[in-house]
Design a protein around this motif. Sequence first.
Motif, PDB file in Angstrom:
ATOM      1  N   GLY A   1      16.351  34.356  73.037  1.00 23.17           N
ATOM      2  CA  GLY A   1      15.025  34.861  73.097  1.00 23.17           C
ATOM      3  C   GLY A   1      13.738  33.677  72.824  1.00 23.17           C
ATOM      4  N   ARG A   2      12.798  34.574  73.084  1.00 25.21           N
ATOM      5  CA  ARG A   2      11.518  33.559  72.619  1.00 25.21           C
ATOM      6  C   ARG A   2      10.398  34.488  72.190  1.00 25.21           C
ATOM      7  NH1 ARG A   2      10.649  28.333  74.617  1.00 25.21           N
ATOM      8  NH2 ARG A   2       8.456  29.088  75.033  1.00 25.21           N
ATOM      9  N   ASN A   3       9.383  33.842  71.563  1.00 25.81           N
ATOM     10  CA  ASN A   3       8.191  34.748  71.433  1.00 25.81           C
ATOM     11  C   ASN A   3       7.328  34.879  72.243  1.00 25.81           C
ATOM     12  OD1 ASN A   3       5.202  34.480  69.919  1.00 25.81           O
ATOM     13  ND2 ASN A   3       6.675  35.940  68.699  1.00 25.81           N
ATOM     14  N   PHE A   4       7.241  33.896  73.056  1.00 27.78           N
ATOM     15  CA  PHE A   4       6.232  33.854  74.436  1.00 27.78           C
ATOM     16  C   PHE A   4       6.851  32.742  75.487  1.00 27.78           C
ATOM     17  CE2 PHE A   4       4.609  31.528  70.449  1.00 27.78           C
ATOM     18  CZ  PHE A   4       5.408  30.232  70.852  1.00 27.78           C
ATOM     19  N   SER A   5       6.278  32.911  76.585  1.00 30.47           N
ATOM     20  CA  SER A   5       6.935  32.141  77.738  1.00 30.47           C
ATOM     21  C   SER A   5       6.392  30.718  77.455  1.00 30.47           C
ATOM     22  CB  SER A   5       6.053  32.475  78.849  1.00 30.47           C
ATOM     23  OG  SER A   5       4.756  32.312  78.964  1.00 30.47           O
ATOM     24  N   ALA A   6       7.125  29.729  78.568  1.00 29.64           N
ATOM     25  CA  ALA A   6       7.099  28.370  78.250  1.00 29.64           C
ATOM     26  C   ALA A   6       5.696  27.818  78.260  1.00 29.64           C
ATOM     27  CB  ALA A   6       8.043  27.753  79.090  1.00 29.64           C
ATOM     28  N   ASP A   7       4.704  28.501  78.953  1.00 31.16           N
ATOM     29  CA  ASP A   7       3.430  28.265  79.232  1.00 31.16           C
ATOM     30  C   ASP A   7       2.568  28.700  78.233  1.00 31.16           C
ATOM     31  OD1 ASP A   7       3.415  30.698  80.204  1.00 31.16           O
ATOM     32  OD2 ASP A   7       2.592  30.123  82.194  1.00 31.16           O
TER      33      ASP A   7
ATOM     34  N   SER B   1       3.704  37.288  76.841  1.00 32.11           N
ATOM     35  CA  SER B   1       4.509  37.489  75.584  1.00 32.11           C
ATOM     36  C   SER B   1       6.132  37.844  75.991  1.00 32.11           C
ATOM     37  CB  SER B   1       4.217  38.779  75.087  1.00 32.11           C
ATOM     38  OG  SER B   1       5.100  39.229  73.925  1.00 32.11           O
ATOM     39  N   MET B   2       7.049  37.433  75.333  1.00 32.50           N
ATOM     40  CA  MET B   2       8.684  37.690  75.438  1.00 32.50           C
ATOM     41  C   MET B   2       9.084  38.435  74.432  1.00 32.50           C
ATOM     42  SD  MET B   2       9.812  34.005  77.283  1.00 32.50           S
ATOM     43  CE  MET B   2      11.358  35.005  77.721  1.00 32.50           C
TER      44      MET B   2
ATOM     45  N   PHE C   1      -2.013  32.643  63.946  1.00 32.08           N
ATOM     46  CA  PHE C   1      -1.933  33.669  62.786  1.00 32.08           C
ATOM     47  C   PHE C   1      -2.948  34.880  63.109  1.00 32.08           C
ATOM     48  CE2 PHE C   1      -0.180  30.018  60.484  1.00 32.08           C
ATOM     49  CZ  PHE C   1       0.781  30.678  60.002  1.00 32.08           C
ATOM     50  N   THR C   2      -4.068  34.579  64.071  1.00 34.81           N
ATOM     51  CA  THR C   2      -4.831  35.859  64.229  1.00 34.81           C
ATOM     52  C   THR C   2      -3.967  36.633  65.182  1.00 34.81           C
ATOM     53  OG1 THR C   2      -6.858  34.229  64.174  1.00 34.81           O
ATOM     54  CG2 THR C   2      -6.875  36.221  65.700  1.00 34.81           C
ATOM     55  N   ILE C   3      -3.218  35.957  66.119  1.00 39.14           N
ATOM     56  CA  ILE C   3      -2.516  36.824  67.358  1.00 39.14           C
ATOM     57  C   ILE C   3      -1.297  37.412  66.456  1.00 39.14           C
ATOM     58  CG2 ILE C   3      -0.916  36.454  68.996  1.00 39.14           C
ATOM     59  CD1 ILE C   3      -2.531  34.025  69.832  1.00 39.14           C
ATOM     60  N   TRP C   4      -0.661  36.892  65.552  1.00 37.99           N
ATOM     61  CA  TRP C   4       0.403  37.244  64.945  1.00 37.99           C
ATOM     62  C   TRP C   4      -0.148  38.754  64.064  1.00 37.99           C
ATOM     63  CZ3 TRP C   4       5.656  37.191  64.205  1.00 37.99           C
ATOM     64  CH2 TRP C   4       6.158  37.950  63.096  1.00 37.99           C
ATOM     65  N   ASP C   5      -1.270  38.865  63.543  1.00 39.65           N
ATOM     66  CA  ASP C   5      -1.723  39.757  62.651  1.00 39.65           C
ATOM     67  C   ASP C   5      -2.055  41.068  63.536  1.00 39.65           C
ATOM     68  OD1 ASP C   5      -1.544  38.330  60.241  1.00 39.65           O
ATOM     69  OD2 ASP C   5      -3.632  37.763  60.261  1.00 39.65           O
TER      70      ASP C   5
ATOM     71  N   ALA D   1       4.418  43.576  72.627  1.00 43.06           N
ATOM     72  CA  ALA D   1       4.254  42.581  73.457  1.00 43.06           C
ATOM     73  C   ALA D   1       3.082  42.787  74.327  1.00 43.06           C
ATOM     74  CB  ALA D   1       5.422  42.711  74.568  1.00 43.06           C
ATOM     75  N   GLN D   2       2.439  44.054  74.635  1.00 49.30           N
ATOM     76  CA  GLN D   2       1.268  44.455  75.169  1.00 49.30           C
ATOM     77  C   GLN D   2       0.154  43.770  74.456  1.00 49.30           C
ATOM     78  OE1 GLN D   2       0.781  48.618  76.409  1.00 49.30           O
ATOM     79  NE2 GLN D   2      -1.283  48.314  76.680  1.00 49.30           N
ATOM     80  N   VAL D   3      -0.009  44.242  72.932  1.00 47.12           N
ATOM     81  CA  VAL D   3      -1.026  43.503  72.283  1.00 47.12           C
ATOM     82  C   VAL D   3      -0.873  42.062  72.360  1.00 47.12           C
ATOM     83  CG1 VAL D   3      -2.094  43.443  69.930  1.00 47.12           C
ATOM     84  CG2 VAL D   3      -1.157  45.723  70.995  1.00 47.12           C
ATOM     85  N   HIS D   4       0.066  41.531  72.139  1.00 46.14           N
ATOM     86  CA  HIS D   4       0.324  40.064  72.430  1.00 46.14           C
ATOM     87  C   HIS D   4      -0.112  39.365  73.529  1.00 46.14           C
ATOM     88  CE1 HIS D   4       3.536  36.495  71.718  1.00 46.14           C
ATOM     89  NE2 HIS D   4       2.455  36.480  71.401  1.00 46.14           N
TER      90      HIS D   4
END
Length: 467
Positions: free
Chosen positions: A250-256, A260-261, A422-426, A450-453
Amino acid sequence: MSAHLTRRAFLHTAGAGAGALLLAACQPPAAPTAATEPTKAPEPAAAEPTAVPPTAAPAVKKHIIFSSYTWSGYEAAMRSIIDAWAAEHPDVEVEGQFVPDDYWTKVQTQVAGGTPPDVGIADYGRLLVYAKNGTLLPITEMVARDSFPVDKMLPAAVAQYRWRKGDFDTGGEGGDLYGLPSDAQGFIFAYNKTMFDEAGVAYPTDDWTWDDLVAAGQAITEPDANKWGVLAIPNWILLMRGNFVSSAGGRNFSADYKSSMLDSAETIEAVKWSWDLIYTHKIAPPPGTTAQTNPFMSGQVAMIVDGVWWLSDFMTVTDFDWDIALFPKHPRTGKRTTSLESDGWWVFSGTKERETSWQLLQALAGEKGQARFGELNYVVPSCFPDVGKQWYAQTPPASRAKALDNLVLDSQKVFCTHYEFFTIWDAYAPFVDAAFADGTDVEAALKDAAQVHNEELAKAWDAFSAS
């Protein structure tokens, strides 16, 4: 720094004065005239003045500032190493600035005011922004020129200090280095041997999988006695930073970094596996039932995954026997990935003493410096595996070297280094935090996250492109 007379200038000035006196002393005496009385003794010649060499101007030391936040014992360790280096470089004076509170605010104020430190402690989470806005000095050419052995360091540690212009994250191949790592802190899998013995369960082996961990936890857990097989990942950011999620593919986000993943099948599998330890298998204590800061140390849980920095605390345990093992492998991929995070040091671009600052950075991050830090038990374990072996050879626990084996076998740069992380994570983390807290559908929570991400990534890219 005030101007001073260089040795070359001093010799040039002194030579001119002494040469004039020397020429005067070597002139032949004047020839006698007709009025000279040959029978009269000549008057004694006047003594030539003695040449007095000019007094050398006092040497002015190069002055550099080392800057860091501080905590118990760290300042003493740093001063010990810096003082030893300064003693070997008598032409350099190193001023230590150790800030107990609001360190990064102070640094930003200094940089904005044009009075930055020269060398400072690094933060891999800030590297991209600092490199992008010109706060840090790129050191790639100096590393190559002086053959600094970055190839001997763990690659994931070095990647945190490399940034390629235009990239949304650090670690890109071909990017410049903007600092050097010190330690290489991964995560460990620790287990309570006494609880295993009491339940008649064999200790973890190098072939263990996630399924073996669950089976052992089921055999050990006694809810009525408040005895649990495992502590679920205490904060799911531990999963995402490169532990378990990466093992599952798995991943947190795509390679580019555009998508969101969090809602990918592999990411959901890994996060739900941790959630299942509490709510499906019921071998991990539910939230709110562990009063201790670390229930492993109190003997409440038999297994735990946490940072290697916990070893010093675990070493104080006397009520039971414990050890560490390799991470259990994912049953499908066979991977046992651990994230690796590294503090380090960098040089500020505003320094007026680039070469001297680079020399100090080399001393701190080099093999000799890291070995000394290991002896002082600070900024350990080293990101040089050969140097780190000295620290990993210590006991307890008996199998401490397994943590190094895991790093060398399969470790990766932490994921929390991209722009505006960290802004995104929060913005999206609360969805999943809630599912772990109350047992609601974690898969649905990941899809909402994922939608918010995706929305936050789009905003961050706009800001990145505009900056």
